[in-house]
Enzyme design. Sequence first.
Site, PDB file in Angstrom:
ATOM      1  N   SER A  51       0.811  -1.210   0.000  1.00  0.00           N
ATOM      2  CA  SER A  51       0.000   0.000   0.000  1.00  0.00           C
ATOM      3  C   SER A  51       0.848   1.265   0.000  1.00  0.00           C
ATOM      4  CB  SER A  51      -0.927  -0.008   1.220  1.00  0.00           C
ATOM      5  OG  SER A  51      -1.760  -1.147   1.208  1.00  0.00           O
ATOM      6  N   HIS A 233     -10.070   0.604  -2.836  1.00  0.00           N
ATOM      7  CA  HIS A 233     -10.650   1.876  -3.198  1.00  0.00           C
ATOM      8  C   HIS A 233      -9.974   2.373  -4.463  1.00  0.00           C
ATOM      9  CE1 HIS A 233      -7.137   4.096  -1.880  1.00  0.00           C
ATOM     10  NE2 HIS A 233      -7.714   5.236  -2.121  1.00  0.00           N
ATOM     11  N   TYR A 288     -11.411  12.343  -2.414  1.00  0.00           N
ATOM     12  CA  TYR A 288     -10.300  13.184  -2.003  1.00  0.00           C
ATOM     13  C   TYR A 288      -9.445  13.502  -3.229  1.00  0.00           C
ATOM     14  CZ  TYR A 288      -7.375   8.928  -1.940  1.00  0.00           C
ATOM     15  OH  TYR A 288      -6.694   7.780  -2.286  1.00  0.00           O
ATOM     16  N   VAL A 397      -0.398   5.519   5.994  1.00  0.00           N
ATOM     17  CA  VAL A 397       0.791   6.371   5.920  1.00  0.00           C
ATOM     18  C   VAL A 397       0.658   7.539   6.885  1.00  0.00           C
ATOM     19  CG1 VAL A 397       2.104   7.930   4.424  1.00  0.00           C
ATOM     20  CG2 VAL A 397       1.309   5.742   3.528  1.00  0.00           C
ATOM     21  N   ASP A 591      -9.074  -0.730  36.391  1.00  0.00           N
ATOM     22  CA  ASP A 591      -9.568  -0.691  37.769  1.00  0.00           C
ATOM     23  C   ASP A 591     -10.567  -1.825  37.909  1.00  0.00           C
ATOM     24  OD1 ASP A 591     -11.664   0.502  36.267  1.00  0.00           O
ATOM     25  OD2 ASP A 591     -12.353   1.594  38.031  1.00  0.00           O
ATOM     26  N   GLU A 692     -24.501  -7.277  43.536  1.00  0.00           N
ATOM     27  CA  GLU A 692     -24.202  -7.936  42.279  1.00  0.00           C
ATOM     28  C   GLU A 692     -24.329  -9.438  42.496  1.00  0.00           C
ATOM     29  OE1 GLU A 692     -20.351  -6.782  40.928  1.00  0.00           O
ATOM     30  OE2 GLU A 692     -20.910  -4.670  40.612  1.00  0.00           O
TER      31      GLU A 692
END
Length: 856
Positions: A51, A233, A288, A397, A591, A692
Site C-alpha cells: 500500500s 478503493h 479526495y 501512511v 480498575d 451484584e
Amino acid sequence: MSRGSNLPAEADTVIVGAGIVGCNVAYQLTELGRDDVVVVDQGPMPTTGGSSTHAPGIMFQTDEPKILTKFAQYSRKLYSDLEGQDGEQAYNEVGGIEVARTDERMEYLQRRVEWAKSWDLPDPQLLSPEEVEEKLPLVDSNRIKGGYYSPTDGQVSGVVACDALAREAMNNGATFVPHTRTEDVKVENDAVREVVTENGVIECDEVVIATNIWTRQLGEKLDVHLPVAPVEHQYTITESLDELSDATADITDHPLFENYRNVSGEKAKRLLSGPDRPILRDQDNALYFRTHGDAYGIGSYNHEPIVPDPQELGGNDSGGEQASVHEFTEYHMDNATHPDRPDKAPRQASDELLPATDGAELEYKYNGMFAESPNGLPIMGPVQQYDGLWTAAGIWVTHAGGAGKALAEWMENGVPQLDGERIDLAHANVNRFDDHEGSWDFARDIGGEQYRIVYSIVHPKWIWTDKQRDIRRTPMYHSHKELDAELWAEAGWEEPQWFESNADLVAEYSDDIPDRDGWEGKYWSPIEGAETLNVRNNVGLHDMTSFNKIEVVGSDAGEFLQYLCTNDMELDVGDVRYTLMCNEGGGVRADFTVTRTDAERYLILTTGREVGNNHVAWIRDQAPEDVTVNDITSSLAAMVCTGPNARKVLSKVTDVDLSDDAFPFFTSKQFFVKNVPVTALRVSFAGELGWEFYTPSEYGERLWEHIMEAGEEYDIRPYGNGALDALRIEKGFRLWGQDLHTEHNPYEAGLGWAVDLETDFIGKEAVAAAANGDNIEHEIACLTLNDETATVLSHRPVLDGDETIGYLHSAEYGYTVGACVAYTYLPPEYAEPGTEVEVLYEGERYTATVREEPLV
C-alpha cells in the site's frame, strides 16, 4: 540494498514488511539503541509494492479518536525532518481542506475544529466558500457551504519516506533484505524462535508482523486469527490540465524514479510529484484530491465495499503489477454504487466540484488496497499467545510515524509513548478482540462496513444494525426481547441500552429529564433518564453479564495479586476490594474489584467494554507459571439489583440476612436465591444500595425471573447501559477507557486512596513519584454545566478564554443532580472546586464549574 540471498542467520528482532509501517518501526527501534534489527520483504525496496507504494500519501490529521490525531501529528513532524534522496524534505506541508456540501456536513466540520483544539492541532479554521476558492482556485465555490482548513496537513510519498527511514535505520545498524517472502514463524514453548523465508531461516527472539493487507495470512499460520480485512478503493490521475500548466514538473531525474517505475510503471512519474496546493476532501461524496504536477489525482471511496479474500492475494516483486493493486473497475467510477450515496456517481461529483476535470481523460487508474479493522483503528502490540510476537497492521501512511514510535517504545521500554508522554492504545491493542472477530465472515463484513462509513458522518454512539449482529446473547436475552429492549452490540453482546417497556416512567419523571434536540440527542431516549431516576428512588435490575470476569487460582494467587494490584490485597475469604492495576510507567492499566472466594481462588470483576480483553491478556502475561488465569466472562451470568428498595426485594427470595451488620459493603457471600446458587457482592456501579449476583450461565435467566417476580410489589424495572452511565458518572465512578486509562496515574485520576505504597506492585516507582507530587501536570476534575438544560458529548475542548486547557473524557446528564456532568483532566490550578471554565461544543461555549465529587 542487498538481495535476499544475503539473509542473516540470526537477529534479535525481525520485522516482516518493509512498507511505511515496517520502516518506521525499524527506524524507531534503532533510534532507541537496538542494532540487531532485520527487515524482510517479499518485494523490492523501497518500492515494495504494498500500500505504501501506490498510496497518494495525503495526510489529514484531524480525527475524533485521539490516538489517530496524535499518531498523525507525530508522523508529520517526523516526515518533516526526513530528507529524500533528492535533497528535499519528505513532507509537503501544503495544508488540507475538507469541504461541506450540506449543512449537516458543515456542523461536522465544526466538530473537526473542536477535536483539533482538544488534541492540540495548530490553528484549525472554518472557511467560507469564497475562502476555500481562494486557497483552491479550481474548486467551484457555488457547490459548497464552506470548509475546514488545517494548515499543517499535507502529503508524503510513501516510497520517499520508506527510503529515508530505511537509510537512517541502516546507518543505525539495521539490515534490510528485499525479494524475500516470509513463509512462516516458528514457535517453541509459546515463544518466537525463528522466521522461515523462501531464502532461509532467521533465528530470532522477536517478530513484528507489519504486512498490512497480508497480516491475516501470516497470523493464520500461527492460529492467531487477526480481523484484518483488505479493502479496495479507487485512485485515478487525470491527464495534464491547462489550469495546472504552471505546475508542470519533470521528476524523471529523481533518484528513486527508475526503482519506482520498475514496480508501478509510468504512473510513477505522477506519484513521485508532490502537490503544490492544499489537499482536498469532499466527504459528502467520499472523494479526495491532490495535485500531481499539472494533473489532479482523484481518490474515491464512493462505491460499494470490495473486500478481497486475503488468502487469494498474490505477492510482490519487480517485473509485474504489485499485488496490492487490482484492475480498475470503471463501473464503480461512473455509477452510484455506494449504499449510502445512491444519487450521484463519483465522476459526476468530482467534475462538479472541480470543473477543470470535467471531460478530462483519466490517464492512470487503479483499485488500490489498504487494511481495515473492526473499529477502524490499528491492530498493534504484543500478541498474547506467543512471547516475542508483535503486530503493527491496519495503519495508514498518515499514522505510521506515530504508530511506529509508540510500538518501538512499547517493545523497548514496556510503555507506549509519543514525545515522552504516555499514550493509551487500548482501542488499538491486538488483544482487544473477542473470539468471533477472528472469523473471516466477521472480518470481511465489518471490514466492508468500516470502508462504507470511512467518510460518513458517524455518531459516537452509532452501532452496526444489519451486519454481524446477534452473535453473543446473555442468558437474559429473551427476557430483554419480551420487554422491548433497545439492544446495542457491545463486544458482540446484545446489550440493552434502554427498555421501551419503561416508557410509562417518562411521564412520572418528565420534569427532571431535559429534551435533547441536537447531535447529543441522537441515539438517546428519555427512557434512559426515567430508568436512572427509578433506580435512585426505587429499585432496578441490570444485566451486567458482559463485564469481564477473571478467575485467578493457585497457592501463590494472593502473592501474585499483590504484585499486580496497587492496593493492599491481604484479603479474607469473602472480602471484596477495589484496586487499580498499573503498567510499568505508572499509568492505570485497569480498575477492578477483587473478591477472595476461597483459600486459593480470587474473582476479578472489571469493565472495559470493547477493550476488556486487554485486561485478561495483561494479567495472563504477568502471571507466574503456578498461577492459573481463566477468563470466565461467558461462564457466569451477572446482574445487579440496586436502589433504596433493593434489600426489600431480595429479602423475598433469600433467607440470608442482608442487613448492613450481617452483609456489609465490600463483602461477598455464596448462597441461594430461591433455587439458584449465587455469589453475591455488596457493591454497585450505580452507587446505590445494591448487590451484584454471579451464577453459572444456565441459571441466569431463572435468577433474573426470580428477582423480577419478587420486585413486582415494588414496581422493579430493568435498566440499560444508558441509565448505568448516568448513574455512575454522577456518583464519580470512573469508566476505564474513557475517564481512566494508561495516560493517567492514580493520583492524577483522584484514586490515590486505592494505592498502598507499603506494598510492591508493577509501576510502583512511577506511582510513588506521583504520590510525591512529581509528574502531576493534570488532575481529574468533575464539571457540571451551568445551563441545567444542556447536554454535551465527550472529546470537546475545555477552555480558559482562547486557551485549551483540557478536553472532556466523558459526559452524561446527571438526572439526580439536575445538570450535565463531565469529567476532564486539567492543570492543578484549574481543578479546584468552584473554578469556572468553558466547554466548546457544536460551536457554542458553555460555562461549566468544577465541583466536589461525588455529586451524589
